[in-house]
Scaffold this motif. Structure first.
Motif, PDB file in Angstrom:
ATOM      1  N   LEU A  35      39.611   9.311  85.905  1.00 51.60           N
ATOM      2  CA  LEU A  35      39.893   7.955  85.075  1.00 51.60           C
ATOM      3  C   LEU A  35      40.427   8.477  83.754  1.00 51.60           C
ATOM      4  O   LEU A  35      39.540   9.143  82.816  1.00 51.60           O
ATOM      5  N   CYS A  81      30.539   5.109  83.920  1.00 51.35           N
ATOM      6  CA  CYS A  81      31.795   4.741  83.461  1.00 51.35           C
ATOM      7  C   CYS A  81      31.621   3.150  83.371  1.00 51.35           C
ATOM      8  O   CYS A  81      30.676   2.312  83.912  1.00 51.35           O
ATOM      9  N   VAL A  82      32.247   2.593  82.258  1.00 49.32           N
ATOM     10  CA  VAL A  82      32.023   1.122  81.839  1.00 49.32           C
ATOM     11  C   VAL A  82      32.686   0.313  83.029  1.00 49.32           C
ATOM     12  O   VAL A  82      32.456  -0.579  83.137  1.00 49.32           O
ATOM     13  N   TRP A 164      33.271   7.025  78.599  1.00 48.00           N
ATOM     14  CA  TRP A 164      34.571   7.016  77.874  1.00 48.00           C
ATOM     15  C   TRP A 164      34.370   8.033  76.656  1.00 48.00           C
ATOM     16  O   TRP A 164      35.277   8.411  75.869  1.00 48.00           O
TER      17      TRP A 164
END
Ligand SMILES: Nc1nc2c(c(=O)[nH]1)N[C@H]1C(S)=C(S)[C@@H](COP(=O)(O)O)O[C@H]1N2
Ligand SMILES: [Mo]
Length: 203
Positions: A35, A81-82, A164
């Motif tokens: 990502l 991960c968000v 992130w």
């Protein structure tokens, strides 16, 4: 002592402790999703430099060989991960942020760090999060050299914050007196990003 274990089968206790490691709203994946914003940068190790600048007594510049010759560690941590996937038990190898910082003299007003990465990526962190246990600059994941899409030749890993903040293709650190939003933080992500407090978006 304790509960009898049937080899290969997780005990109820194992399941419980695994669940305790999953922050609210997250789902565990065994894959390793890729990502990022933009395309995977092409990096030439011969010209690669790691730069430390901003509120420091002396700016520092390191070649890839110099960075790789710093004392290294192996650390196992979870990655959240968000977008709601979590990957447990990642084995990272690299240089701990604390180890790197033995070579840097911060100015007294330095309280935040902006992580700079390719291509045009940034992520901001308070100094105490940057210096926390488990934070490292990694070149290997699960015993293999990082692949380009996962951040080769060097990525940051900040396991206690949303992923992130774990900038891939890192190129440097800018120490700051005041906080400033990075790439995703300017686009609505939370300035801090603690997965246990679900600091996903906004403030
Ligand atoms: N340079 C850079 N690093 C980045 C990103 C990015 O867009 N650019 N995205 C972040 C996000 S949102 C996540 S979830 C992780 C994903 O890491 P992975 O692709 O190795 O799973 O990288 C982070 N590091
Ligand atoms: Mo993410």
């Amino acid at each position: 002592m304790g509960a009898k274990r049937r080899p290969g089968l997780p005990t109820e206790e194992d399941e419980m402790s695994r669940k305790r490691r999953i922050p609210p709203g997250q789902t565990v994946t065994d894959d390793f999703p890729v990502l990022h914003h933009g395309s995977v940068p092409e990096i030439d190790l011969a010209t690669w430099r790691f730069r430390i600048f901003g509120r420091v007594e002396e700016p520092l510049e390191m070649t890839y060989d110099e960075f790789r010759s710093l004392p290294s560690v192996t650390q196992v941590s979870d990655f959240h991960c968000v977008t709601t996937w979590s990957r447990l038990d990642n084995r990272w190898e690299g240089v701990a942020s604390k180890e790197l910082m033995k070579r840097v003299r911060l100015k007294p007003e330095a309280r935040f760090v902006m992580v700079h990465a390719a291509p045009d990526f940034t992520a901001n962190l308070p100094l105490e999060d940057f210096l926390a246990d488990g934070v490292l600059f990694a070149w290997a994941h699960d015993r293999k050299e990082l692949t380009p899409e996962h951040g080769w030749p060097l990525r940051l890993v900040v396991p206690h914050l949303y992923a992130w903040k774990s900038a891939k293709w890192v190129t440097g650190l800018e120490f700051m007196a005041e906080d400033r939003p990075g790439f995703w933080e300017r686009r609505g992500y939370h300035p801090h990003g603690d997965p246990w407090a679900e600091e996903r978006y906004g403030v």
